[in-house]
Design a protein around this motif. Sequence first.
Motif, short mmCIF file in Angstrom:
data_model
loop_
_atom_site.label_atom_id
_atom_site.label_comp_id
_atom_site.label_asym_id
_atom_site.label_seq_id
_atom_site.Cartn_x
_atom_site.Cartn_y
_atom_site.Cartn_z
N ASP A 34 0.82 -1.21 0.00
CA ASP A 34 0.00 0.00 0.00
C ASP A 34 0.85 1.26 0.00
O ASP A 34 0.48 2.26 -0.60
CB ASP A 34 -0.92 0.01 1.21
CG ASP A 34 -1.99 -1.05 1.11
OD1 ASP A 34 -2.32 -1.46 -0.02
OD2 ASP A 34 -2.49 -1.48 2.17
N ASP A 35 1.99 1.20 0.67
CA ASP A 35 2.86 2.37 0.75
C ASP A 35 3.92 2.26 -0.34
O ASP A 35 4.89 1.54 -0.20
CB ASP A 35 3.51 2.44 2.13
CG ASP A 35 4.34 3.69 2.30
OD1 ASP A 35 4.23 4.59 1.44
OD2 ASP A 35 5.09 3.78 3.28
N SER A 36 3.71 2.96 -1.42
CA SER A 36 4.66 2.91 -2.53
C SER A 36 5.79 3.93 -2.34
O SER A 36 6.61 4.10 -3.23
CB SER A 36 3.94 3.18 -3.84
OG SER A 36 3.37 4.46 -3.83
N LYS A 38 5.38 7.10 -2.11
CA LYS A 38 5.01 8.38 -2.72
C LYS A 38 3.97 9.08 -1.86
O LYS A 38 3.10 8.44 -1.25
CB LYS A 38 4.47 8.17 -4.13
CG LYS A 38 5.50 7.60 -5.06
CD LYS A 38 4.94 7.45 -6.45
CE LYS A 38 5.96 6.85 -7.39
NZ LYS A 38 5.43 6.66 -8.72
N ASP A 39 4.05 10.37 -1.84
CA ASP A 39 3.10 11.17 -1.07
C ASP A 39 1.79 11.25 -1.85
O ASP A 39 1.77 11.66 -3.02
CB ASP A 39 3.68 12.57 -0.85
CG ASP A 39 2.79 13.44 0.00
OD1 ASP A 39 1.94 12.90 0.73
OD2 ASP A 39 2.96 14.67 -0.06
N LYS A 40 0.70 10.83 -1.25
CA LYS A 40 -0.59 10.81 -1.93
C LYS A 40 -1.02 12.21 -2.38
O LYS A 40 -1.61 12.38 -3.43
CB LYS A 40 -1.65 10.18 -1.04
CG LYS A 40 -1.40 8.70 -0.82
CD LYS A 40 -2.53 8.10 -0.01
CE LYS A 40 -2.22 6.69 0.39
NZ LYS A 40 -2.47 5.70 -0.58
N ILE A 43 0.84 13.07 -5.51
CA ILE A 43 0.30 12.33 -6.66
C ILE A 43 -0.95 13.02 -7.18
O ILE A 43 -1.12 13.22 -8.39
CB ILE A 43 0.01 10.87 -6.26
CG1 ILE A 43 1.31 10.13 -5.98
CG2 ILE A 43 -0.77 10.16 -7.35
CD1 ILE A 43 1.11 8.76 -5.38
N GLU A 44 -1.84 13.38 -6.28
CA GLU A 44 -3.07 14.07 -6.69
C GLU A 44 -2.77 15.42 -7.33
O GLU A 44 -3.39 15.80 -8.31
CB GLU A 44 -4.01 14.24 -5.49
CG GLU A 44 -4.73 13.00 -5.11
CD GLU A 44 -5.60 12.46 -6.23
OE1 GLU A 44 -6.33 13.24 -6.88
OE2 GLU A 44 -5.54 11.25 -6.47
N ARG A 47 -1.57 14.86 -10.79
CA ARG A 47 -2.66 14.46 -11.67
C ARG A 47 -3.49 15.68 -12.08
O ARG A 47 -3.86 15.82 -13.23
CB ARG A 47 -3.55 13.44 -10.96
CG ARG A 47 -4.77 13.07 -11.75
CD ARG A 47 -5.36 11.75 -11.34
NE ARG A 47 -6.67 11.53 -11.88
CZ ARG A 47 -6.94 11.29 -13.15
NH1 ARG A 47 -5.98 11.26 -14.02
NH2 ARG A 47 -8.18 11.10 -13.56
#
Length: 82
Positions: A34-36, A38-40, A43-44, A47
């Motif tokens: 689940d923890d890749s 990267k900061d979610k 990422i958003e 995007r």
Amino acid sequence: MPDRSRKRPRDPNQLAKFIVDQSTGDTQEETPPDDSGKDKAAIELGRKGGLKGGKARARALTKEQRSEIARIAALARWKKKD
């Protein structure tokens, strides 16, 4: 319906092992972590920038610049067909 989410290996030896593991029930579900790392939020944000990037670029370009870009793209497409 069988689960086809996991790709089968192309190598014959790996494919044989995969089939044996499946038939004996020795397969282990490979779930991605689940923890890749990267900061979610980042990422958003990326995007969102990607979704509006083309429109923003089109507004920033002049008609002549857009026309030149389209001409170069068309030449590249026609060049591929040869």
